[in-house]
Design a protein around this motif. Structure first.
Motif, short mmCIF file in Angstrom:
data_model
loop_
_atom_site.label_atom_id
_atom_site.label_comp_id
_atom_site.label_asym_id
_atom_site.label_seq_id
_atom_site.Cartn_x
_atom_site.Cartn_y
_atom_site.Cartn_z
N THR A 95 2.92 -0.95 4.29
CA THR A 95 2.65 1.00 3.82
C THR A 95 3.52 1.09 4.05
O THR A 95 4.57 1.14 4.93
CB THR A 95 1.45 0.84 4.82
OG1 THR A 95 0.40 -0.03 4.78
CG2 THR A 95 0.96 2.50 4.69
N TYR A 102 -4.23 8.82 10.45
CA TYR A 102 -3.40 8.42 10.86
C TYR A 102 -4.18 6.58 10.71
O TYR A 102 -4.20 5.49 10.02
CB TYR A 102 -2.09 7.84 10.68
CG TYR A 102 -1.21 9.29 10.84
CD1 TYR A 102 -0.84 9.30 9.43
CD2 TYR A 102 -0.58 10.11 11.40
CE1 TYR A 102 -0.10 10.38 8.90
CE2 TYR A 102 -0.15 11.20 11.48
CZ TYR A 102 0.38 11.70 10.11
OH TYR A 102 0.95 12.93 9.66
N GLU A 103 -4.80 6.21 12.31
CA GLU A 103 -5.71 5.04 12.87
C GLU A 103 -6.71 5.25 12.15
O GLU A 103 -7.00 3.70 11.20
CB GLU A 103 -5.33 5.46 14.36
CG GLU A 103 -4.12 5.54 14.69
CD GLU A 103 -4.00 5.80 16.45
OE1 GLU A 103 -5.77 6.44 16.61
OE2 GLU A 103 -3.39 5.92 17.37
N ASN A 109 1.16 -1.52 -0.03
CA ASN A 109 -0.01 -0.30 0.14
C ASN A 109 0.11 1.34 -0.06
O ASN A 109 1.50 1.35 1.12
CB ASN A 109 -0.61 0.28 0.94
CG ASN A 109 -1.56 -1.12 1.88
OD1 ASN A 109 -2.59 -1.74 0.82
ND2 ASN A 109 -0.90 -2.18 2.46
N LEU A 131 -7.21 6.19 8.64
CA LEU A 131 -7.17 5.90 7.87
C LEU A 131 -7.26 4.39 7.13
O LEU A 131 -7.34 2.90 6.68
CB LEU A 131 -5.63 6.53 7.22
CG LEU A 131 -4.74 5.77 5.88
CD1 LEU A 131 -5.36 6.65 4.26
CD2 LEU A 131 -3.22 5.75 5.40
N ARG A 132 -5.51 3.32 8.55
CA ARG A 132 -5.54 1.91 8.87
C ARG A 132 -7.06 1.41 9.48
O ARG A 132 -7.50 0.77 8.10
CB ARG A 132 -4.75 2.02 9.77
CG ARG A 132 -4.28 0.36 9.83
CD ARG A 132 -3.71 0.87 11.75
NE ARG A 132 -4.96 1.41 12.58
CZ ARG A 132 -4.11 1.79 14.01
NH1 ARG A 132 -3.54 1.70 14.97
NH2 ARG A 132 -5.29 1.87 14.57
N ASP A 133 -7.36 2.06 10.32
CA ASP A 133 -8.97 1.15 10.35
C ASP A 133 -10.00 1.16 9.01
O ASP A 133 -10.87 0.01 8.58
CB ASP A 133 -9.10 2.15 11.69
CG ASP A 133 -8.16 1.31 12.74
OD1 ASP A 133 -7.59 1.08 13.10
OD2 ASP A 133 -9.16 1.56 14.06
N TYR A 168 -3.32 4.86 -2.03
CA TYR A 168 -4.29 5.96 -1.44
C TYR A 168 -3.71 7.09 -1.04
O TYR A 168 -2.41 7.61 -1.22
CB TYR A 168 -4.59 5.37 0.31
CG TYR A 168 -5.00 3.38 0.29
CD1 TYR A 168 -6.72 3.02 0.30
CD2 TYR A 168 -3.95 2.42 0.06
CE1 TYR A 168 -6.75 2.07 0.06
CE2 TYR A 168 -4.88 1.18 0.32
CZ TYR A 168 -6.09 0.87 0.32
OH TYR A 168 -6.40 -0.57 -0.10
N LEU A 215 -6.03 -1.37 6.80
CA LEU A 215 -4.20 -1.66 6.06
C LEU A 215 -3.52 -2.27 7.45
O LEU A 215 -3.60 -2.12 8.78
CB LEU A 215 -4.26 -0.48 5.53
CG LEU A 215 -4.42 0.62 4.67
CD1 LEU A 215 -4.05 1.69 4.92
CD2 LEU A 215 -4.72 -0.08 3.85
N ASP A 216 -2.97 -3.13 7.05
CA ASP A 216 -1.64 -3.39 7.64
C ASP A 216 -0.28 -1.93 7.68
O ASP A 216 0.36 -2.19 6.37
CB ASP A 216 -1.04 -4.76 7.46
CG ASP A 216 0.17 -5.74 8.16
OD1 ASP A 216 1.14 -4.63 8.94
OD2 ASP A 216 0.51 -5.86 8.42
N PHE A 217 -0.39 -1.51 8.85
CA PHE A 217 1.84 -0.53 8.53
C PHE A 217 2.80 -1.40 8.12
O PHE A 217 3.54 -0.32 7.88
CB PHE A 217 1.62 0.35 10.24
CG PHE A 217 0.06 1.27 9.88
CD1 PHE A 217 -0.10 1.63 8.31
CD2 PHE A 217 0.30 2.35 10.52
CE1 PHE A 217 -1.36 2.77 8.79
CE2 PHE A 217 -0.72 3.60 10.74
CZ PHE A 217 -1.24 3.54 9.80
N LEU A 256 3.47 4.29 10.77
CA LEU A 256 3.18 4.15 9.25
C LEU A 256 4.72 4.59 8.77
O LEU A 256 4.61 5.60 9.23
CB LEU A 256 2.59 4.86 8.89
CG LEU A 256 2.16 4.95 7.60
CD1 LEU A 256 1.66 4.27 7.11
CD2 LEU A 256 0.56 6.46 8.02
#
Length: 204
Positions: A167, A153-154, A9, A156-158, A111, A162-164, A185
């Motif tokens: 990414t 950022y959290e 990602n 975006l992840r949730d 993204y 996403l697995d940071f 991240l």
């Protein structure tokens, strides 16, 4: 980064990375008088109202009205400034080319994560087809969060699961890069497209 954690990602900031964002140039090309340039910078671009607009707490019309009052200038003048600003948000073509190249890679998702008002993002999205290349986009005003706050950022992840560890985030602002890294991240600070390409390629 190990092969097992190869990047799947890539997250792009917009202003200063995909589209030009040079506030002082916008100011200087709008007003020739130094005192008006200083006033516009202080009472609009660097005022807390601008952050509230990017956070989705104030709309553009409110920022126009309030900035005009602080500057003791006509509202129509500040409306014209926003149109001038929109015209200045031109694509950074080498980064757009990189985005298109990455879109062709199997298994790679793209993204967007940008501090921006919904009105300005709608303007850009309506004029540039490369925004369709993204698998998902988070605009600060839409989620009422701002970089460099960890919560964005959290979010975006949730939101996109996403697995940071797989990414990487690209942003031109050092504090945004640093805050992303603090929440796990990995991030590259954008200076030029070629520099980002060199740093990104070994991770893919």
């Amino acid at each position: 980064m190990t092969v097992a954690a190869r990047v799947r990602n890539v997250v792009f900031d917009f202003g200063g990375v995909l589209v030009s964002w040079r506030p002082q140039e916008i100011i200087d090309s709008f007003y020739s008088e130094q005192h008006l340039r200083d006033s516009l910078r202080t009472h609009a671009f660097q005022h807390d109202d601008w952050l509230d607009m990017d956070r989705g707490m104030l709309d553009e019309a409110s920022v126009v009205r309030r900035s005009a009052a602080r500057m003791a200038r006509p509202e129509s003048e500040l409306e014209a400034m926003f149109e001038h600003l929109r015209a200045a948000l031109t694509p950074i073509e080498p980064t757009v080319a990189l985005l298109r190249e990455l879109r062709q890679r199997n298994g790679l998702k793209l993204y967007g994560l940008s501090n921006m008002s919904e009105a300005i993002f709608a303007h850009l999205e309506g004029r540039h087809d490369f925004f369709k290349l993204f698998d998902g986009i988070v605009v600060s005003a839409a989620v009422k969060l701002l970089k460099p706050e960890p919560a964005i950022y959290e979010h975006l992840r949730d939101r996109f699961a996403l697995d940071f560890a797989e990414t990487v985030f690209i942003d031109d602002v050092a504090r945004n890069v640093e805050s992303a890294r603090r929440v796990g991240l990995p991030a590259i600070q954008f200076v030029t497209t070629d520099q980002v390409r060199r740093e990104l390629e070994p991770l893919l």
